[in-house]
Scaffold this motif. Structure first.
Motif, PDB file in Angstrom:
ATOM      1  N   ALA A   1       0.825  -1.208   0.000  1.00  0.00           N
ATOM      2  CA  ALA A   1       0.000   0.000   0.000  1.00  0.00           C
ATOM      3  C   ALA A   1       0.858   1.257   0.000  1.00  0.00           C
ATOM      4  N   ALA A   2       1.922   1.267   0.807  1.00  0.00           N
ATOM      5  CA  ALA A   2       2.797   2.440   0.870  1.00  0.00           C
ATOM      6  C   ALA A   2       3.530   2.661  -0.450  1.00  0.00           C
ATOM      7  N   VAL A   3       4.050   1.575  -1.038  1.00  0.00           N
ATOM      8  CA  VAL A   3       4.794   1.714  -2.299  1.00  0.00           C
ATOM      9  C   VAL A   3       3.882   2.168  -3.431  1.00  0.00           C
ATOM     10  N   MET A   4       2.680   1.590  -3.494  1.00  0.00           N
ATOM     11  CA  MET A   4       1.736   1.986  -4.546  1.00  0.00           C
ATOM     12  C   MET A   4       1.335   3.449  -4.387  1.00  0.00           C
ATOM     13  N   MET A   5       1.128   3.874  -3.164  1.00  0.00           N
ATOM     14  CA  MET A   5       0.769   5.267  -2.920  1.00  0.00           C
ATOM     15  C   MET A   5       1.921   6.196  -3.277  1.00  0.00           C
ATOM     16  N   MET A   6       3.152   5.777  -2.988  1.00  0.00           N
ATOM     17  CA  MET A   6       4.316   6.592  -3.339  1.00  0.00           C
ATOM     18  C   MET A   6       4.473   6.686  -4.856  1.00  0.00           C
TER      19      MET A   6
END
Length: 360
Positions: A46-51
């Motif tokens: 989730a964090a990588v996709m959001m970044m």
């Protein structure tokens, strides 16, 4: 948020109590590995996709990334602090050690992680981004070696083979070399043999430092009976302090601390803070190998999700590497006695028994 993690910690403790009261405890340990691995995978992806979605047309972040790291560490510290205060109010028997020597020990992982963060930029001066991704998988093996030698945790031969296959799968899954990239991807010193050797040596040193940081962090969390939130407070205090030093050293002078912050930026900070809390719980109640597998799977899942949402092309090596990684995960955590069973015993009725005619 801290209520969620308080409930999560209570659930894990109850599960561990049931695990210790069982005959061998393997089922409970396997459940915790699966549970924490799934949480790590969720928040990491989730964090990588959001970044990725936050990047501008030029591929850069519109906000001050150095300050975002500081805020993320501060949010982790706040979550742990509120959780600890709640634990003290509800349980008078909560254990915590107020000693300078114990407090200083938590600075070691932070300093090692800071060293790795700075080293990543230096390595890219000698290696292309694709080679960096490949050699970065050395952390898998170095983590296992440090985990075995420092914590004295024995691994079976099958588990060592699985970790080697995990490394092979991640190397195959590395993105193909592209024409662009950092300073290490074009001509000059980066293409020379000496630059390649220098980059490999630096990657080996950073892999050992990163592995030692994670394993030593696990040692600190498990070696003490102190409250998990109290331990996390000490760790994240040093995280905030060290990241602040890095911020003032590297931040552009023409940018404010909250330059370019949007709602998406705060969501990224929140996801990273949640991921950090789960990592601490994983080290406390599981181990570093769970984090290694979760991070490896997260990079693969992110690649497939990027194909679905951002039309990022897939390539054959990614599919092949994903299959190898999947087999490694199953073989590492499955009951190894099944590997010695015959197919009819392991898979039940999936294979028909031979008829009398065939036996004749």
């Amino acid at each position: 948020m801290f209520v969620v993690f308080s409930s999560l910690r209570f659930f894990v403790r109850e599960r561990m109590a049931n695990n210790l009261s069982s005959a061998d405890g393997k089922g409970g340990a396997g459940f915790l590995a699966l549970f924490f691995g799934a949480l790590l995978l969720l928040f990491n992806v989730a964090a990588v996709m959001m970044m990725d979605s936050a990047k501008g047309p030029d591929g850069k972040f519109p906000f001050n990334t150095a300050s975002a790291v500081v805020v993320s560490e501060f949010v982790k510290f706040c979550i742990a602090s509120v959780g600890f205060l709640k634990a003290v109010r509800t349980n008078p028997n909560v254990k915590y050690t107020l000693q300078p020597s114990s407090f200083l020990k938590y600075s070691v992982p932070g300093l090692l992680y800071a060293f790795c963060n700075v080293g990543n930029y230096e390595v890219l001066r000698y290696l292309s981004s694709s080679l960096f991704q490949i050699f970065n998988n050395m952390k898998i093996i170095t983590t296992a070696v440090v985990y075995r030698s420092f914590l004295k945790r024995k691994l079976t031969v099958i588990q060592w083979v699985c970790l080697c296959f995990l490394t092979l799968g991640m190397v195959l899954s590395a993105p193909p070399k592209s024409g662009g990239g950092g300073s290490g991807s074009s001509g000059g010193a980066a293409d020379s043999a000496s630059a390649l050797v220098t980059g490999m040596v630096m990657m080996a040193v950073m892999s050992c430092a990163s592995s030692m940081a994670g394993v030593y962090n696990e040692f600190l969390l498990k070696d003490s009976e102190d409250d998990a939130f109290f331990q996390s407070m000490q760790l994240y205090f040093w995280g905030v302090l060290i990241c602040m030093v890095q911020f003032f050293h590297s931040a552009p002078e023409d940018q404010s601390f909250f330059h370019g912050y949007t709602t998406r930026t705060y969501l990224i900070i929140f996801l990273n803070a949640m991921y950090g809390q789960v990592v601490a719980l994983t080290f406390k109640y599981a181990d570093n190998i769970v984090k290694v597998y979760a991070n490896s799977l997260a990079s693969l899942v992110t690649a497939f999700l990027a194909y679905i949402f951002f039309n990022t092309p897939l390539y054959f090596n990614l599919l092949l590497g994903s299959i190898i990684v999947g087999c490694s995960v199953i073989m590492y955590y499955m009951d190894h006695t099944k590997l010695l069973q015959k197919d009819s015993e392991a898979f039940g009725g999936c294979f028909p028994r031979p008829s009398r005619v065939c036996m004749v």
